[in-house]
Design a protein around this motif. Structure first.
Motif, PDB file in Angstrom:
ATOM      1  N   GLY A 139       0.805  -1.207   0.000  1.00 35.61           N
ATOM      2  CA  GLY A 139       0.000   0.000   0.000  1.00 35.61           C
ATOM      3  C   GLY A 139       0.841   1.260   0.000  1.00 35.61           C
ATOM      4  N   SER A 140       0.484   2.190   0.839  1.00 34.93           N
ATOM      5  CA  SER A 140       1.190   3.469   0.925  1.00 34.93           C
ATOM      6  C   SER A 140       2.278   3.470   1.995  1.00 34.93           C
ATOM      7  N   ALA A 141       2.511   2.319   2.607  1.00 34.60           N
ATOM      8  CA  ALA A 141       3.545   2.238   3.644  1.00 34.60           C
ATOM      9  C   ALA A 141       4.937   2.398   3.014  1.00 34.60           C
ATOM     10  N   PRO A 142       5.908   2.902   3.762  1.00 38.17           N
ATOM     11  CA  PRO A 142       7.265   3.046   3.227  1.00 38.17           C
ATOM     12  C   PRO A 142       7.846   1.689   2.844  1.00 38.17           C
ATOM     13  N   PRO A 143       8.719   1.648   1.831  1.00 36.07           N
ATOM     14  CA  PRO A 143       9.367   0.383   1.461  1.00 36.07           C
ATOM     15  C   PRO A 143      10.098  -0.223   2.656  1.00 36.07           C
ATOM     16  N   MET A 144      10.105  -1.536   2.735  1.00 37.62           N
ATOM     17  CA  MET A 144      10.754  -2.226   3.855  1.00 37.62           C
ATOM     18  C   MET A 144      11.529  -3.422   3.326  1.00 37.62           C
ATOM     19  N   ALA A 181       5.127  -8.020  12.948  1.00 36.65           N
ATOM     20  CA  ALA A 181       6.136  -6.975  13.118  1.00 36.65           C
ATOM     21  C   ALA A 181       7.342  -7.172  12.222  1.00 36.65           C
ATOM     22  N   THR A 182       7.681  -8.452  11.900  1.00 34.17           N
ATOM     23  CA  THR A 182       8.855  -8.742  11.084  1.00 34.17           C
ATOM     24  C   THR A 182       8.411  -9.090   9.671  1.00 34.17           C
ATOM     25  N   PRO A 183       8.670  -8.220   8.694  1.00 38.81           N
ATOM     26  CA  PRO A 183       8.218  -8.490   7.322  1.00 38.81           C
ATOM     27  C   PRO A 183       8.926  -9.709   6.728  1.00 38.81           C
ATOM     28  N   SER A 184       8.166 -10.534   6.016  1.00 36.37           N
ATOM     29  CA  SER A 184       8.751 -11.688   5.340  1.00 36.37           C
ATOM     30  C   SER A 184       7.917 -12.047   4.122  1.00 36.37           C
ATOM     31  N   VAL A 185       8.568 -12.758   3.183  1.00 36.17           N
ATOM     32  CA  VAL A 185       7.913 -13.214   1.968  1.00 36.17           C
ATOM     33  C   VAL A 185       8.178 -14.706   1.836  1.00 36.17           C
TER      34      VAL A 185
END
Length: 208
Positions: A139-144, A181-185
């Protein structure tokens, strides 16, 4: 192993974060598992006893072969398979995976660059702790920076779940974003795509 039609068909069955298919080891039909989340490849103890040259094992995928040094010998390298192909082999041998059609193939030197033309590149960053990260935008969240968690059949974990999901400039389709809380793919994020895992060159290529 239902749905796999032959040793050279390239068809695989996706079980959790494992791709199971019929291949060949030293020209003998063998069940092989590609486990992108496993750091190390391995062969089964029973198979190791039948291989003449263990320093470079001849592995057949469809009509192509690769020669890989697989030092680890385990009683059960992967569920239902005698060979586990992990990141160490994938780093040197790009694999094209067509998830919608359940087909895979080994890309030889020179062939990878031809296949990757017209595909979008997702940069992969190898971290000092051995993990890999990819640029994630939701979305509009900053890149992480999100951990590339190919060991689990999850989609995307991110602090926010609203809006378009993209890895670099590649928009992911039909993904499920779980709050965390911890981004992952995970591997499941690519389930509707044709991709090339070229981890040795720090790229994942996605057909657009």
């Amino acid at each position: 192993m239902g749905g796999i039609t032959g040793a050279t068909s390239g068809k695989f069955v996706l079980m959790a974060a494992t791709l199971l298919f019929h291949g060949r080891v030293d020209n003998a039909r063998t069940t092989i598992a590609i486990v992108p989340g496993a750091p190390q490849s391995a062969i089964a103890t029973t198979l190791a006893d039948r291989i003449a040259h263990r320093d470079r094992i001849k592995i057949g995928i469809r009509a192509e072969y690769l020669y890989a040094p697989i030092a680890a010998i385990e009683p059960d390298p992967a569920t239902g398979a005698d060979v586990r192909i992990g990141q160490d082999v994938l780093d040197a041998n790009p694999i094209e995976i067509d998830f919608p059609h359940r087909e895979l193939r080994l890309l030889l030197a020179g062939e990878a660059s031809r296949v990757e033309r017209g595909m979008m590149a997702i940069p992969v960053t190898h971290q000092a702790d051995g993990s890999m990260t990819v640029p994630l935008m939701v979305g509009s969240a900053p890149p992480m920076a999100a951990i590339l968690d190919l060991a689990h059949a999850t989609d995307v974990i991110a602090p926010t779940g609203a809006g378009v999901v993209a890895l670099g400039h590649t928009v992911l389709k039909n993904v499920v974003v779980t709050p965390g809380a911890t981004p992952s793919v995970g591997l499941a994020a690519f389930r509707d795509m044709r991709v090339v895992f070229d981890l040795g060159h720090d790229r994942i290529w996605v057909a657009t």
